[in-house]
Design a protein around this motif. Structure first.
Motif, mmCIF file in Angstrom:
data_model
loop_
_atom_site.group_PDB
_atom_site.id
_atom_site.type_symbol
_atom_site.label_atom_id
_atom_site.label_comp_id
_atom_site.label_asym_id
_atom_site.label_seq_id
_atom_site.Cartn_x
_atom_site.Cartn_y
_atom_site.Cartn_z
ATOM 1 N N LEU A 111 28.298 27.254 42.400
ATOM 2 C CA LEU A 111 29.962 28.429 42.639
ATOM 3 C C LEU A 111 29.416 28.438 44.063
ATOM 4 O O LEU A 111 31.014 28.802 44.402
ATOM 5 N N CYS A 120 32.608 28.306 46.237
ATOM 6 C CA CYS A 120 33.783 29.318 46.463
ATOM 7 C C CYS A 120 33.219 30.445 47.733
ATOM 8 O O CYS A 120 34.102 30.980 48.940
ATOM 9 N N ALA A 126 29.343 34.266 40.893
ATOM 10 C CA ALA A 126 28.160 33.388 41.489
ATOM 11 C C ALA A 126 26.907 33.604 42.210
ATOM 12 O O ALA A 126 26.085 33.396 41.699
#
Length: 153
Positions: A60, A64, A97
């Motif tokens: 993640l 991101c 995350a």
């Protein structure tokens, strides 16, 4: 004379954003980071550090963190319409995350959690990784940029 390189950053990730994530130097740094996470998961014996959470949180962050950092940078620097909402939006995937998947995963697995400690370390790593992976270009281009002394943002 120093020149300033401007990077265009769309609010929503586009095809180019995902193509950037396929650059060999970015994948190599991801591999190095994930190797360290796996080593720690297997060696340190910390109750909330295992291969599963390393894969989820590391993956993640890779997907991101550059986006979060780009949105934050543009919102603060250029103040586009709705910039406070953009700042909030940039922190949402960061929270997912670094904390929410951590809590969900360890709740499901029944592991003891060190949530606050994890949040502090993971937040710092998330934004450090975002800063590393934010650059749009090859490693050769980045080295030339640094050698020339240009500003990179």
């Amino acid at each position: 004379m120093m020149t300033e390189i401007e990077f265009q950053h769309n609010f929503l990730p586009d095809k180019q954003y995902f193509l950037e994530l396929r650059r060999p130097w970015k994948l190599a740094t991801l591999s190095i980071g994930m190797s360290w996470l796996f080593y720690g998961a297997l060696s340190y014996g910390i109750s909330d550090w295992d291969i599963g959470i390393s894969l989820i949180m590391g993956g993640l962050a890779y997907l991101c963190a550059p986006w979060s950092l780009g949105v934050l940078f543009n919102a603060v620097r250029y103040r586009p319409r709705g910039w406070p909402l953009q700042i909030l939006a940039a922190f949402l995937p960061a929270l997912v995350a670094v904390d929410w998947v951590y809590w969900l995963y360890h709740t499901a697995m029944g592991n003891e959690m060190l949530r606050w400690e994890n949040f502090k370390v993971s937040s710092a790593l998330y934004f450090i990784c975002g800063a590393i992976w934010y650059y749009k270009g090859s490693l050769r281009d980045l080295a030339a940029l640094i050698k020339r002394g240009d500003k990179c943002h």
